[in-house]
Scaffold this motif. Structure first.
Motif, PDB file in Angstrom:
ATOM      1  N   ALA A 129       0.834  -1.204   0.000  1.00 31.58           N
ATOM      2  CA  ALA A 129       0.000   0.000   0.000  1.00 31.58           C
ATOM      3  C   ALA A 129       0.872   1.259   0.000  1.00 31.58           C
ATOM      4  O   ALA A 129       0.553   2.238  -0.676  1.00 31.58           O
ATOM      5  N   ARG A 130       1.987   1.241   0.716  1.00 34.03           N
ATOM      6  CA  ARG A 130       2.899   2.393   0.699  1.00 34.03           C
ATOM      7  C   ARG A 130       3.494   2.598  -0.689  1.00 34.03           C
ATOM      8  O   ARG A 130       3.680   3.727  -1.133  1.00 34.03           O
ATOM      9  N   GLN A 131       3.788   1.509  -1.383  1.00 31.80           N
ATOM     10  CA  GLN A 131       4.287   1.623  -2.752  1.00 31.80           C
ATOM     11  C   GLN A 131       3.229   2.238  -3.660  1.00 31.80           C
ATOM     12  O   GLN A 131       3.541   3.070  -4.522  1.00 31.80           O
ATOM     13  N   VAL A 132       1.969   1.846  -3.464  1.00 31.48           N
ATOM     14  CA  VAL A 132       0.871   2.403  -4.264  1.00 31.48           C
ATOM     15  C   VAL A 132       0.745   3.902  -4.002  1.00 31.48           C
ATOM     16  O   VAL A 132       0.593   4.691  -4.936  1.00 31.48           O
ATOM     17  N   VAL A 133       0.841   4.317  -2.737  1.00 33.42           N
ATOM     18  CA  VAL A 133       0.753   5.738  -2.391  1.00 33.42           C
ATOM     19  C   VAL A 133       1.911   6.501  -3.029  1.00 33.42           C
ATOM     20  O   VAL A 133       1.732   7.597  -3.561  1.00 33.42           O
ATOM     21  N   GLY A 134       3.106   5.933  -3.018  1.00 38.28           N
ATOM     22  CA  GLY A 134       4.261   6.572  -3.648  1.00 38.28           C
ATOM     23  C   GLY A 134       4.089   6.723  -5.142  1.00 38.28           C
ATOM     24  O   GLY A 134       4.427   7.769  -5.714  1.00 38.28           O
ATOM     25  N   THR A 135       3.552   5.703  -5.778  1.00 34.47           N
ATOM     26  CA  THR A 135       3.282   5.777  -7.216  1.00 34.47           C
ATOM     27  C   THR A 135       2.244   6.861  -7.495  1.00 34.47           C
ATOM     28  O   THR A 135       2.395   7.651  -8.421  1.00 34.47           O
ATOM     29  N   ALA A 136       1.196   6.902  -6.686  1.00 33.94           N
ATOM     30  CA  ALA A 136       0.157   7.921  -6.860  1.00 33.94           C
ATOM     31  C   ALA A 136       0.747   9.318  -6.730  1.00 33.94           C
ATOM     32  O   ALA A 136       0.473  10.200  -7.553  1.00 33.94           O
ATOM     33  N   ARG A 137       1.578   9.521  -5.727  1.00 34.35           N
ATOM     34  CA  ARG A 137       2.188  10.833  -5.512  1.00 34.35           C
ATOM     35  C   ARG A 137       3.056  11.228  -6.704  1.00 34.35           C
ATOM     36  O   ARG A 137       3.039  12.371  -7.138  1.00 34.35           O
ATOM     37  N   SER A 138       3.799  10.269  -7.249  1.00 32.65           N
ATOM     38  CA  SER A 138       4.707  10.605  -8.348  1.00 32.65           C
ATOM     39  C   SER A 138       3.976  10.936  -9.642  1.00 32.65           C
ATOM     40  O   SER A 138       4.546  11.585 -10.516  1.00 32.65           O
ATOM     41  N   ILE A 139       2.726  10.502  -9.780  1.00 26.73           N
ATOM     42  CA  ILE A 139       1.969  10.852 -10.986  1.00 26.73           C
ATOM     43  C   ILE A 139       0.920  11.928 -10.714  1.00 26.73           C
ATOM     44  O   ILE A 139       0.003  12.128 -11.494  1.00 26.73           O
ATOM     45  N   GLY A 140       1.071  12.628  -9.579  1.00 21.24           N
ATOM     46  CA  GLY A 140       0.225  13.781  -9.305  1.00 21.24           C
ATOM     47  C   GLY A 140      -1.139  13.467  -8.756  1.00 21.24           C
ATOM     48  O   GLY A 140      -2.063  14.270  -8.897  1.00 21.24           O
ATOM     49  N   ILE A 141      -1.309  12.335  -8.101  1.00 21.74           N
ATOM     50  CA  ILE A 141      -2.597  11.957  -7.533  1.00 21.74           C
ATOM     51  C   ILE A 141      -2.460  11.928  -6.015  1.00 21.74           C
ATOM     52  O   ILE A 141      -1.524  11.353  -5.472  1.00 21.74           O
ATOM     53  N   LYS A 142      -3.394  12.569  -5.333  1.00 23.35           N
ATOM     54  CA  LYS A 142      -3.354  12.671  -3.885  1.00 23.35           C
ATOM     55  C   LYS A 142      -4.292  11.645  -3.263  1.00 23.35           C
ATOM     56  O   LYS A 142      -5.386  11.406  -3.765  1.00 23.35           O
ATOM     57  N   VAL A 143      -3.848  11.048  -2.164  1.00 19.19           N
ATOM     58  CA  VAL A 143      -4.686  10.127  -1.401  1.00 19.19           C
ATOM     59  C   VAL A 143      -5.380  10.939  -0.318  1.00 19.19           C
ATOM     60  O   VAL A 143      -4.730  11.587   0.495  1.00 19.19           O
ATOM     61  N   ALA A 144      -6.712  10.941  -0.325  1.00 21.57           N
ATOM     62  CA  ALA A 144      -7.468  11.728   0.631  1.00 21.57           C
ATOM     63  C   ALA A 144      -8.756  11.000   0.999  1.00 21.57           C
ATOM     64  O   ALA A 144      -9.303  10.240   0.190  1.00 21.57           O
ATOM     65  N   GLU A 145      -9.218  11.225   2.220  1.00 17.68           N
ATOM     66  CA  GLU A 145     -10.502  10.690   2.648  1.00 17.68           C
ATOM     67  C   GLU A 145     -11.617  11.348   1.838  1.00 17.68           C
ATOM     68  O   GLU A 145     -11.457  12.468   1.362  1.00 17.68           O
ATOM     69  N   GLU A 146     -12.729  10.658   1.679  1.00 16.40           N
ATOM     70  CA  GLU A 146     -13.825  11.182   0.862  1.00 16.40           C
ATOM     71  C   GLU A 146     -14.332  12.532   1.355  1.00 16.40           C
ATOM     72  O   GLU A 146     -14.670  13.402   0.574  1.00 16.40           O
ATOM     73  N   GLU A 147     -14.385  12.729   2.685  1.00 11.52           N
ATOM     74  CA  GLU A 147     -14.886  14.005   3.196  1.00 11.52           C
ATOM     75  C   GLU A 147     -13.900  15.147   2.971  1.00 11.52           C
ATOM     76  O   GLU A 147     -14.258  16.317   3.061  1.00 11.52           O
ATOM     77  N   ASP A 148     -12.623  14.817   2.704  1.00 16.78           N
ATOM     78  CA  ASP A 148     -11.611  15.845   2.463  1.00 16.78           C
ATOM     79  C   ASP A 148     -11.475  16.220   0.984  1.00 16.78           C
ATOM     80  O   ASP A 148     -10.715  17.116   0.657  1.00 16.78           O
ATOM     81  N   LEU A 149     -12.182  15.524   0.104  1.00 15.21           N
ATOM     82  CA  LEU A 149     -12.060  15.790  -1.339  1.00 15.21           C
ATOM     83  C   LEU A 149     -12.697  17.131  -1.689  1.00 15.21           C
ATOM     84  O   LEU A 149     -13.758  17.491  -1.154  1.00 15.21           O
ATOM     85  N   PRO A 150     -12.065  17.899  -2.596  1.00 17.36           N
ATOM     86  CA  PRO A 150     -12.663  19.161  -3.017  1.00 17.36           C
ATOM     87  C   PRO A 150     -13.924  18.905  -3.843  1.00 17.36           C
ATOM     88  O   PRO A 150     -14.051  17.883  -4.497  1.00 17.36           O
ATOM     89  N   GLU A 151     -14.828  19.838  -3.801  1.00 21.30           N
ATOM     90  CA  GLU A 151     -16.110  19.690  -4.527  1.00 21.30           C
ATOM     91  C   GLU A 151     -15.925  19.822  -6.002  1.00 21.30           C
ATOM     92  O   GLU A 151     -15.218  20.472  -6.587  1.00 21.30           O
TER      93      GLU A 151
END
Length: 151
Positions: A129-151
Motif C-alpha cells: 500500500a505504501r508503494q501504491v501511495v508513492g506511485t500515486a504521488r509521483s503521478i500527481g494523484i493525492k490520497v485523501a478521505e472522501e470528506e476531504d475531497l474538493p467539490e
C-alpha cells in the motif's frame, strides 16, 4: 527439453495480435506468435477486461514450447484508472495542484490486486500500500478521505 530464456512482455488483455512488439521478443526463440497470442487471449480474457495492459513472463524451452504467467496491470495504470484520469502531469512531483484523488480504500484494493502477483505474495499488505501511495504521488494523484475531497 531445457530452459532457454525468460522474456518479459507487456500485452493488452484479450487483444494480443502477432506483430512487431511480440515478434521481436518471440521470434529469436522460435515460438509461434499466433499460438502464443491465441493462448494468451484465451487465458487473459477470463480474468481481465479487454485492453487492460498486463505484464507477462514467458519462459521458453529448447523444443520451442513455452509457459507463461500473467501478472497484474502496472500500479500506475491502476491508480490512474481509480482516479479517473488518462494521463498524469508532464513533470513528476512538480504540481502543487493534484491531478486527481483516490481514497485509502482504493489504495487498499490496488494493494490487494498487486499482492496477488507471484513475485509479491510474501510482502506485507501495508508495504505494498505504501508503494501504491508513492506511485500515486509521483503521478500527481493525492490520497485523501472522501470528506476531504474538493467539490
Amino acid at each position: 527439453m531445457s530452459f532457454v530464456r525468460a522474456v518479459q512482455l507487456r500485452v493488452p488483455a484479450a487483444a494480443a495480435k502477432p506483430g512487431p512488439a511480440i515478434g521481436q521478443a518471440l521470434g529469436p526463440l522460435g515460438i509461434n506468435m499466433a499460438q502464443f497470442c491465441k493462448d494468451f487471449n484465451e487465458k487473459s480474457g477470463e480474468i481481465y477486461e479487454t485492453n487492460t495492459p498486463l505484464r507477462v513472463e514467458l519462459r521458453a524451452m529448447s523444443d520451442r514450447s513455452y509457459t507463461f504467467s500473467i501478472r497484474s496491470p502496472p500500479t500506475a495504470w491502476l491508480v490512474k484508472r481509480a482516479a479517473g484520469i488518462d494521463k498524469g502531469p508532464n513533470k513528476p512531483n512538480m504540481s502543487e495542484q493534484p491531478f486527481g484523488y483516490i481514497t485509502p480504500e482504493m489504495v487498499h484494493e490496488i494493494a490487494l490486486i498487486k499482492q496477488g502477483d507471484d513475485n509479491t505474495w510474501h510482502l506485507p499488505l501495508e508495504g505494498i500500500a505504501r508503494q501504491v501511495v508513492g506511485t500515486a504521488r509521483s503521478i500527481g494523484i493525492k490520497v485523501a478521505e472522501e470528506e476531504d475531497l474538493p467539490e
